[in-house]
Write an enzyme that holds these catalytic residues in place. Structure first.
Site, PDB file in Angstrom:
ATOM      1  N   HIS A  84      49.534  80.609   8.243  1.00  0.00           N
ATOM      2  CA  HIS A  84      48.211  80.728   7.617  1.00  0.00           C
ATOM      3  C   HIS A  84      47.440  81.886   8.247  1.00  0.00           C
ATOM      4  O   HIS A  84      47.017  81.820   9.398  1.00  0.00           O
ATOM      5  CB  HIS A  84      47.449  79.401   7.777  1.00  0.00           C
ATOM      6  CG  HIS A  84      46.139  79.381   7.074  1.00  0.00           C
ATOM      7  ND1 HIS A  84      45.004  78.842   7.619  1.00  0.00           N
ATOM      8  CD2 HIS A  84      45.773  79.854   5.856  1.00  0.00           C
ATOM      9  CE1 HIS A  84      43.996  78.978   6.761  1.00  0.00           C
ATOM     10  NE2 HIS A  84      44.432  79.587   5.694  1.00  0.00           N
ATOM     11  N   SER A 106      45.773  77.504   2.036  1.00  0.00           N
ATOM     12  CA  SER A 106      44.555  77.206   2.809  1.00  0.00           C
ATOM     13  C   SER A 106      44.343  75.715   2.972  1.00  0.00           C
ATOM     14  O   SER A 106      43.691  75.269   3.906  1.00  0.00           O
ATOM     15  CB  SER A 106      43.312  77.686   2.052  1.00  0.00           C
ATOM     16  OG  SER A 106      43.321  79.029   1.844  1.00  0.00           O
ATOM     17  N   GLU A 114      47.705  80.855  12.150  1.00  0.00           N
ATOM     18  CA  GLU A 114      48.023  79.443  12.411  1.00  0.00           C
ATOM     19  C   GLU A 114      49.477  79.197  11.994  1.00  0.00           C
ATOM     20  O   GLU A 114      49.867  79.531  10.870  1.00  0.00           O
ATOM     21  CB  GLU A 114      47.093  78.527  11.605  1.00  0.00           C
ATOM     22  CG  GLU A 114      45.654  78.548  12.102  1.00  0.00           C
ATOM     23  CD  GLU A 114      44.717  77.665  11.285  1.00  0.00           C
ATOM     24  OE1 GLU A 114      43.744  77.179  11.859  1.00  0.00           O
ATOM     25  OE2 GLU A 114      44.933  77.475  10.066  1.00  0.00           O
ATOM     26  N   ASN A 140      40.195  75.705   8.793  1.00  0.00           N
ATOM     27  CA  ASN A 140      39.535  75.214   7.573  1.00  0.00           C
ATOM     28  C   ASN A 140      39.072  73.767   7.684  1.00  0.00           C
ATOM     29  O   ASN A 140      38.143  73.359   7.000  1.00  0.00           O
ATOM     30  CB  ASN A 140      40.446  75.401   6.355  1.00  0.00           C
ATOM     31  CG  ASN A 140      40.453  76.850   5.898  1.00  0.00           C
ATOM     32  OD1 ASN A 140      39.555  77.607   6.229  1.00  0.00           O
ATOM     33  ND2 ASN A 140      41.472  77.244   5.155  1.00  0.00           N
TER      34      ASN A 140
END
Ligand code: CAA
Ligand code: NAI
Length: 308
Positions: free
Chosen positions: A163, A142, A175, A213
């Site tokens: 991701h 992450s 991602e 994120n």
């Protein structure tokens, strides 16, 4: 299985997508279990790895429950088709506690173990020595740098980030992250695999938090600070963001859902690495809840209380 020569010569996405048939997922927690599930559901042969059989059997149980939900949605009217979907998918999923043995036939390894750079680096060093030459390595981190995770692996051209988002069977986004050494063939292959998994892919460089994120973590931080100043309650902030922007969960509900320990770990890591960035300042309320073992939905309490 595709030879290493073939991998170098093919850059066509469709051809490469066919190449990824055998997938090893290391880590069978919240994310690894979801990734293994979706890979098995979409026709891949999957080996799911974790530290012991107890963890693996719990993950298998969670996958089976989640697959039944997916099957119900997919084949609402036909119980027979739904049962077949679940049993066919589960038949493609095996488990192992031996990470090096688990990659012997892998076309792709997706790592989803604990968010710790030293442990991830050590794992990839071992896998690099054990996996076939053509195998692509990816991390589901992450918040950590893919470049740093790949540090001890020789196959940097076949290394990247994949991701996923929680819950993996539901969230459509994937991602795809490149480091400077990642080859275009590897990127094409990861993009095509994402499509084969039923996901929509976006690409990003190896920057902190990638796309989602990098925006989500400062948003959490602002929400925590708004609550700490007493400007609004957690409930009202959540309601405002759900009804005012159409988000399915507000920042406190989503923090509890992701895990407050995970959020704290990410923010603390970035605060240490980027001390001058006020958006990455660690929230005291988050720190306090984690120190009390209140980690969110998984422990029955975080910003809110849950029935376990
Ligand atoms: C930390 C990181 O690095 C990155 C991240 O992951 S950031 C976090 C990203 N995730 C999010 O933002 C999640 C935001 N929340 C949501 O999208 C939704 O609240 C949610 C999908 C989690 C739950 O949705 P909900 O409507 O409140 O609950 P629920 O009715 O139980 O589920 C909705 C549907 O998803 C399905 N579903 C939910 N969880 C599931 C699971 N684990 N497995 C299979 N299906 C599932 C349900 O079966 C249901 O299907 P139907 O619409 O056909 O009924
Ligand atoms: N929780 C989330 O919402 C998201 C997490 N991630 C990332 O995914 C990764 C995993 O996160 P979670 O699934 O939430 O964690 P988790 O704690 O649910 O699962 C991690 C699993 O890895 C296992 N494990 C640890 N070391 C191992 C090793 N050396 N070999 C094999 N298995 C090992 C643990 O036993 C555990 O079952 C982390 O890098 C995290 O940052 C990415 C997207 C979303």
């Amino acid at each position: 299985m595709l030879s290493s020569v073939a991998v170098r010569n093919f850059s066509n996405s469709a051809v490469m997508a066919n190449a990824i048939k055998n997938v090893t997922v290391i880590g069978s927690g919240l994310m690894g279990g979801g990734i293994a599930q979706v890979a098995a559901q979409t026709g891949h042969n999957v080996v799911m790895v974790d530290v012991d059989d107890g963890v693996l059997s719990k993950a298998h149980e969670r996958i089976s429950t989640s697959m039944k939900r997916v099957a119900k949605k997919k084949f609402g009217d036909s119980q027979e088709e739904a049962n077949k979907f679940v049993s066919d998918s589960l038949s493609r999923l095996t488990t192992s506690t031996d990470s090096t043995a688990s990659v012997k036939n892998a076309d792709l390894v997706v790592e989803a173990i604990v968010e710790n750079i030293d442990i991830k680096q050590k794992l990839f060093k071992q896998l690099d020595e054990a996996a076939p030459e053509h195998t692509i390595f990816a991390s589901n981190t992450s918040s950590l740098s893919i470049q740093k995770i790949a540090q001890n692996a020789k196959r940097k051209d076949r290394f990247g980030g994949l991701h996923f988002f929680n819950p993996v069977p539901v969230m459509k986004l994937l991602e795809v992250i490149r480091i400077p050494e990642t080859s275009q063939a590897t990127i094409d292959s990861m993009l095509a695999w994402g499509k084969a998994m039923g996901k929509v892919t976006v690409q990003c460089k190896d920057t902190p938090g990638f796309i989602v994120n990098r925006l989500l973590v400062p948003y959490y931080g602002e929400a925590y600070r708004m609550y700490e100043r007493g400007d609004a309650t957690t409930r009202d902030i959540d309601t405002a963001m759900k009804l005012g922007t159409g988000y399915p969960m507000g920042p406190f509900e989503l923090s509890d859902y992701t895990g407050l320990d995970t959020n704290l770990f990410v923010i603390e890591g970035w605060a240490k690495e980027y001390p001058d960035e006020p958006l990455f300042k660690v929230s005291e309320s988050l720190r306090k809840l984690v120190s009390e073992g209140k980690l969110g939905v998984k422990t029955g309490e975080g910003f809110y209380k849950y029935n376990k």
